[in-house]
Design an enzyme around this catalytic site. Structure first.
Site, PDB file in Angstrom:
ATOM      1  N   HIS A 152     -42.553 -74.361   3.502  1.00 33.18           N
ATOM      2  CA  HIS A 152     -42.537 -73.253   4.466  1.00 33.18           C
ATOM      3  C   HIS A 152     -43.911 -72.648   4.738  1.00 33.18           C
ATOM      4  O   HIS A 152     -44.064 -71.871   5.673  1.00 33.18           O
ATOM      5  CB  HIS A 152     -41.593 -72.146   3.999  1.00 33.18           C
ATOM      6  CG  HIS A 152     -42.202 -71.260   2.951  1.00 33.18           C
ATOM      7  ND1 HIS A 152     -42.167 -71.568   1.632  1.00 33.18           N
ATOM      8  CD2 HIS A 152     -42.902 -70.101   3.052  1.00 33.18           C
ATOM      9  CE1 HIS A 152     -42.815 -70.635   0.944  1.00 33.18           C
ATOM     10  NE2 HIS A 152     -43.272 -69.738   1.788  1.00 33.18           N
TER      11      HIS A 152
HETATM   12  C1  UD1 Z   1     -43.429 -65.148   4.142  1.00 28.63           C
HETATM   13  C2  UD1 Z   1     -44.651 -64.758   3.310  1.00 28.63           C
HETATM   14  C3  UD1 Z   1     -44.841 -65.734   2.164  1.00 28.63           C
HETATM   15  C4  UD1 Z   1     -43.544 -65.948   1.381  1.00 28.63           C
HETATM   16  C5  UD1 Z   1     -42.436 -66.356   2.352  1.00 28.63           C
HETATM   17  C6  UD1 Z   1     -41.113 -66.586   1.666  1.00 28.63           C
HETATM   18  C7  UD1 Z   1     -46.410 -63.659   4.630  1.00 28.63           C
HETATM   19  C8  UD1 Z   1     -47.739 -63.816   5.264  1.00 28.63           C
HETATM   20  N1  UD1 Z   1     -45.864 -64.782   4.134  1.00 28.63           N
HETATM   21  O1  UD1 Z   1     -43.720 -66.326   4.849  1.00 28.63           O
HETATM   22  O2  UD1 Z   1     -45.828 -65.215   1.298  1.00 28.63           O
HETATM   23  O3  UD1 Z   1     -43.719 -66.970   0.399  1.00 28.63           O
HETATM   24  O4  UD1 Z   1     -42.294 -65.322   3.339  1.00 28.63           O
HETATM   25  O5  UD1 Z   1     -40.151 -67.149   2.502  1.00 28.63           O
HETATM   26  O6  UD1 Z   1     -45.888 -62.570   4.583  1.00 28.63           O
HETATM   27  N2  UD1 Z   1     -38.267 -66.740  10.625  1.00 28.63           N
HETATM   28  C9  UD1 Z   1     -36.965 -66.802  11.072  1.00 28.63           C
HETATM   29  N3  UD1 Z   1     -36.024 -66.101  10.414  1.00 28.63           N
HETATM   30  C10 UD1 Z   1     -36.306 -65.315   9.331  1.00 28.63           C
HETATM   31  C11 UD1 Z   1     -37.643 -65.256   8.897  1.00 28.63           C
HETATM   32  C12 UD1 Z   1     -38.604 -65.970   9.530  1.00 28.63           C
HETATM   33  O7  UD1 Z   1     -36.651 -67.488  12.031  1.00 28.63           O
HETATM   34  O8  UD1 Z   1     -35.398 -64.687   8.775  1.00 28.63           O
HETATM   35  C13 UD1 Z   1     -39.315 -67.527  11.300  1.00 28.63           C
HETATM   36  C14 UD1 Z   1     -39.967 -66.820  12.433  1.00 28.63           C
HETATM   37  O9  UD1 Z   1     -40.117 -67.737  13.453  1.00 28.63           O
HETATM   38  C15 UD1 Z   1     -41.341 -66.427  11.896  1.00 28.63           C
HETATM   39  C16 UD1 Z   1     -41.616 -67.508  10.872  1.00 28.63           C
HETATM   40  O10 UD1 Z   1     -40.320 -67.864  10.370  1.00 28.63           O
HETATM   41  O11 UD1 Z   1     -42.291 -66.384  12.888  1.00 28.63           O
HETATM   42  C17 UD1 Z   1     -42.478 -67.064   9.744  1.00 28.63           C
HETATM   43  O12 UD1 Z   1     -41.974 -65.905   9.127  1.00 28.63           O
HETATM   44  P1  UD1 Z   1     -42.934 -64.827   8.427  1.00 28.63           P
HETATM   45  O13 UD1 Z   1     -42.156 -63.610   8.230  1.00 28.63           O
HETATM   46  O14 UD1 Z   1     -44.205 -64.764   9.157  1.00 28.63           O
HETATM   47  O15 UD1 Z   1     -43.326 -65.415   7.048  1.00 28.63           O
HETATM   48  P2  UD1 Z   1     -42.918 -66.670   6.172  1.00 28.63           P
HETATM   49  O16 UD1 Z   1     -43.493 -67.904   6.676  1.00 28.63           O
HETATM   50  O17 UD1 Z   1     -41.468 -66.661   5.882  1.00 28.63           O
END
Ligand code: UD1
Length: 350
Positions: free
Chosen positions: A204
């Site tokens: 991820h």
């Molecule tokens: C975040 C944390 C990371 C942690 C991880 C656990 C930061 C910078 N990174 O990364 O340290 O290890 O969480 O999972 O804070 N999305 C969905 N649904 C959700 C959540 C996310 O569709 O419920 C998608 C969205 O398109 C989003 C992307 O995932 O843009 C990334 O989500 P984001 O909240 O930026 O962080 P993670 O990659 O999950």
């Protein structure tokens, strides 16, 4: 004391599961969910399964660029702090929610408690590294999982308020392990999996999902394995696989993200775990499952030093060679404390 805890992403819900229970024996906790993770499979399922108290505030911030996401959280968290006047603010780990919580508190002169302080990958390209460095420098009480973390802080001049407590995730794993027994057999039979007859993979991190070359390096390795690969995929990974038109062979079973008990069950029964997650590297170690880390560095260096974890990056050949040839070491010393970590944290908070 009135303590405001900030959570927002999956690993923080897991850590809060252990600490909230303990914290509430002595203090009043206000639980603030930033909304960074919002899909039911990334958020709601953990609150239900791990019996985490319902958040008092859900800020509903959602996805966005790093600046926009962190900025929106900062503004919303500040409003809650101004209204609620907490005596301490507790933040976990290294996400954008961690940084926003720590910064909002520091600006209002509320002492910050950082759980999982002192970790470093020494790679400033990772948003998580920036978040954890900032959070540590803003904190009054720094609760570290290991002596390496304490040394990392000392190297940056942080020595006051620093304590080794062990890893709070171990408390959750111990608590869940007993309850996961029934789920384990049920889940394996539903998935038609044999104990130790498959490998588990998760990916991820932005450095892997958002770099098409690295993503295909990992996916090609998974597709080239002779055995079944169970791959619970983060929504962002699914999005990037579709966007890049990546293909995997039929041995790779891409499934929805799993709840905590299912994840523990499927991890314990795996022959090996391939991951870029921080939490899963440690869980693999505690469960005695060899881990192959799909990154070029790790914060959890102790797991590598014991021989149970191997850093392979995203290179197909390197991944395959390690997955095929790795031999598990004979011993597995206790790392990151011997449990009861939440109680130690609460003791230090006061
Ligand atoms: C975040 C944390 C990371 C942690 C991880 C656990 C930061 C910078 N990174 O990364 O340290 O290890 O969480 O999972 O804070 N999305 C969905 N649904 C959700 C959540 C996310 O569709 O419920 C998608 C969205 O398109 C989003 C992307 O995932 O843009 C990334 O989500 P984001 O909240 O930026 O962080 P993670 O990659 O999950």
């Amino acid at each position: 004391m009135k303590i405001a805890s900030i959570v927002g992403a999956r690993p923080q819900f897991i850590k809060a599961a252990a600490l909230s229970r303990e914290l509430r024996k002595r203090h009043t906790e206000i639980l603030i969910h930033t909304g960074q993770h919002y899909d039911h499979s990334m958020s709601g399922v953990f609150f239900e399964g791990l019996e985490i108290p319902k958040p008092d505030f859900n800020l509903g911030v959602g996805s966005g660029g790093h600046g926009a996401q962190t900025g929106a959280m900062l503004a919303a968290i500040e409003e809650v702090f101004v209204a609620q006047k907490p005596d301490r603010v507790l933040v976990y780990g290294d996400t954008n929610s961690t940084l926003a919580g720590a910064l909002a508190a520091a600006k209002l002169h509320i002492p910050v408690v950082h759980v999982e302080a002192g970790l470093r990958s020494y790679n400033r390209h990772m948003p998580e590294e920036v978040n954890r460095v900032m959070a540590d420098h803003l904190s009054a009480l720094l609760l570290c999982p290991s002596d390496v973390a304490v040394k990392n802080l000392a190297a940056e001049g942080i020595t006051r308020g620093v304590h080794i407590v062990g890893d709070v995730m171990q408390d959750v794993l111990t608590w869940a392990s007993e309850r996961a027994q029934a789920t384990a057999a049920e889940f394996l039979s539903k998935m038609q999996l044999q104990e130790k007859g498959y490998v588990l993979a998760t990916v991820h991190r932005g450095e892997n999902t958002d770099d098409p070359q690295r993503l295909s390096g990992v996916l090609n390795a998974l597709s080239s394995l002779a055995e079944t690969v169970v791959f619970p995929a983060h929504p962002r990974t699914v999005k990037m696989i579709k966007q890049g038109n990546h293909r995997v062979n039929s041995n790779v079973r891409i499934i929805e993200p799993l709840g905590y008990f299912e994840m523990v069950s499927v991890s314990r029964a795996a022959r090996m775990i391939l991951t870029d997650s921080g939490g899963l590297q440690k869980e693999a170690y505690w469960l005695g499952v060899p881990c192959v880390t799909l990154r070029d560095e790790t914060e959890w260096v102790e797991t590598v030093n014991t021989g149970w974890n191997t850093l392979v990056g995203a290179n197909t050949d390197k991944i395959l060679a390690t997955v095929r040839n790795h031999v598990a070491p004979a011993t597995r010393p206790a790392l990151y404390g011997s449990g009861g970590v939440s109680a130690k944290c609460v003791e230090l908070i006061g």
